[in-house]
Design a protein around this motif. Structure first.
Motif, PDB file in Angstrom:
ATOM      1  N   VAL A  54       0.849  -1.208  -0.037  1.00 52.21           N
ATOM      2  CA  VAL A  54       0.212   0.326  -0.016  1.00 52.21           C
ATOM      3  C   VAL A  54       0.629   1.270   0.184  1.00 52.21           C
ATOM      4  O   VAL A  54       1.503   1.166   0.880  1.00 52.21           O
ATOM      5  CB  VAL A  54      -0.695  -0.102   1.572  1.00 52.21           C
ATOM      6  N   VAL A 193      -5.165  -2.084  -6.956  1.00 50.96           N
ATOM      7  CA  VAL A 193      -6.568  -0.550  -6.631  1.00 50.96           C
ATOM      8  C   VAL A 193      -5.404   0.781  -6.580  1.00 50.96           C
ATOM      9  O   VAL A 193      -5.449   1.176  -5.889  1.00 50.96           O
ATOM     10  CB  VAL A 193      -7.421  -1.264  -6.001  1.00 50.96           C
ATOM     11  N   VAL A 218      -7.415  -5.398   2.370  1.00 55.58           N
ATOM     12  CA  VAL A 218      -5.941  -5.220   0.862  1.00 55.58           C
ATOM     13  C   VAL A 218      -5.418  -6.138   2.006  1.00 55.58           C
ATOM     14  O   VAL A 218      -4.379  -6.765   1.125  1.00 55.58           O
ATOM     15  CB  VAL A 218      -5.761  -3.993   1.599  1.00 55.58           C
ATOM     16  N   VAL A 225      -1.570  -1.198  -3.971  1.00 53.79           N
ATOM     17  CA  VAL A 225      -2.960  -0.129  -3.805  1.00 53.79           C
ATOM     18  C   VAL A 225      -1.828   1.325  -3.536  1.00 53.79           C
ATOM     19  O   VAL A 225      -0.318   0.862  -3.101  1.00 53.79           O
ATOM     20  CB  VAL A 225      -3.423   0.229  -2.603  1.00 53.79           C
ATOM     21  N   ILE A 227      -3.362   4.855  -2.837  1.00 55.05           N
ATOM     22  CA  ILE A 227      -3.767   5.611  -2.190  1.00 55.05           C
ATOM     23  C   ILE A 227      -3.553   6.824  -1.868  1.00 55.05           C
ATOM     24  O   ILE A 227      -2.176   7.444  -1.483  1.00 55.05           O
ATOM     25  CB  ILE A 227      -4.393   5.243  -1.025  1.00 55.05           C
TER      26      ILE A 227
END
Length: 278
Positions: A54, A193, A218, A225, A227
């Protein structure tokens, strides 16, 4: 950070970043530039994104983080640089050498985009079940019963009332719409994502529950990811690695805790001390 933002479930071990980085990246961004005017947009951005990682992108309004995310997610062609993606067939794709149809297919199958405003990522005129079912049909599912069963399962997974599967999203609250948007994006088990302020505009209690849900999904799905957020508390809770942007450029990057606990760049220090406002 306020206690109300803390998740109720255990925090995933951030050392997993080291395991992820032993693998080949899923996404390679090389000298990406998208400028609307001098200092407007993003410039000379390079980084890799690994499986299960992430990556948070933070900075004040106008820092270029949203332009970068829109370019990464195949919705805005850059002026220069390249974005390479390792697909499920283990082939490297140059994102902007693909046709528009190929990029759209990628977004419907192997990628997901969670918008800040759920209405931008949902079809408000059809039912919640249809919103989820459309994504399943994009990857070849045609059996109505199976589509509905998966829709019901995903509504349960994101803690939505399954009895409302035939209701339109327009009848949902903002937090419920965001949960539905998450289900719509994750039902096809994407590999990457992109999330743009996924908890923005929600009240604190709703935000905390949504963060808890995102962290769980997640981790369980081993998602990669990216973000974007202006909220450093959200970045700390979700991201293992952080990019700090200012005037369209990266000014600092590193493991999230290191960047936020011991910022090296003067701009990051101001962000962490809350001198700058979002």
């Amino acid at each position: 950070m306020t206690d109300t933002l803390m998740p109720t479930k255990p925090i995933p071990n951030k050392s997993t970043i080291n395991e992820a980085m032993m693998n080949e990246p899923l996404l390679k961004v090389n000298k990406l530039t998208k400028l609307y005017a001098p200092g407007k947009g993003c410039e000379d951005i390079s980084f890799d994104l690994y499986p299960g990682e992430v990556l948070g992108i933070v900075g004040e309004s106008g820092s270029g983080k949203s332009t970068l995310l829109t370019s990464l997610s195949a919705r805005l062609a850059p002026n220069a640089g390249e974005i390479l993606y390792l697909n499920r067939d283990n082939n490297w794709l140059n994102l902007y050498q693909l046709s528009e149809t190929e990029r759209r297919y990628l977004l419907r199958t192997e990628w997901g985009v969670v918008h800040q405003h759920a209405r931008d990522g949902l079809r408000m005129g059809v039912s919640a079940g249809a919103n989820i079912g459309e994504r399943l049909m994009a990857v070849g599912e045609r059996h109505y019963g199976k589509i509905r069963d998966k829709g019901l399962q995903w509504m349960e997974d994101v803690e939505l009332d399954v009895s409302r599967i035939d209701d339109k999203p327009s009848t949902y609250s903002g937090g419920m719409q965001q949960r539905l948007q998450i289900a719509r994006n994750l039902v096809t088990h994407p590999r990457v994502v992109f999330m743009d302020e996924p908890t923005g505009g929600l009240d604190v209690s709703v935000q905390a529950r949504l963060l808890d849900l995102l962290r769980t999904l997640v981790t369980e799905m081993n998602l990669a990811v990216v973000i974007v957020t202006h909220d450093l508390a959200v970045a700390r809770l979700l991201a293992q690695r952080l990019i700090v942007m200012r005037h369209g450029r990266i000014v600092e990057t590193g493991l999230t805790d290191q960047v936020l606990d011991d910022p090296q760049h003067a701009y990051t220090q101001l962000l962490v001390s809350s001198v700058l406002t979002p």
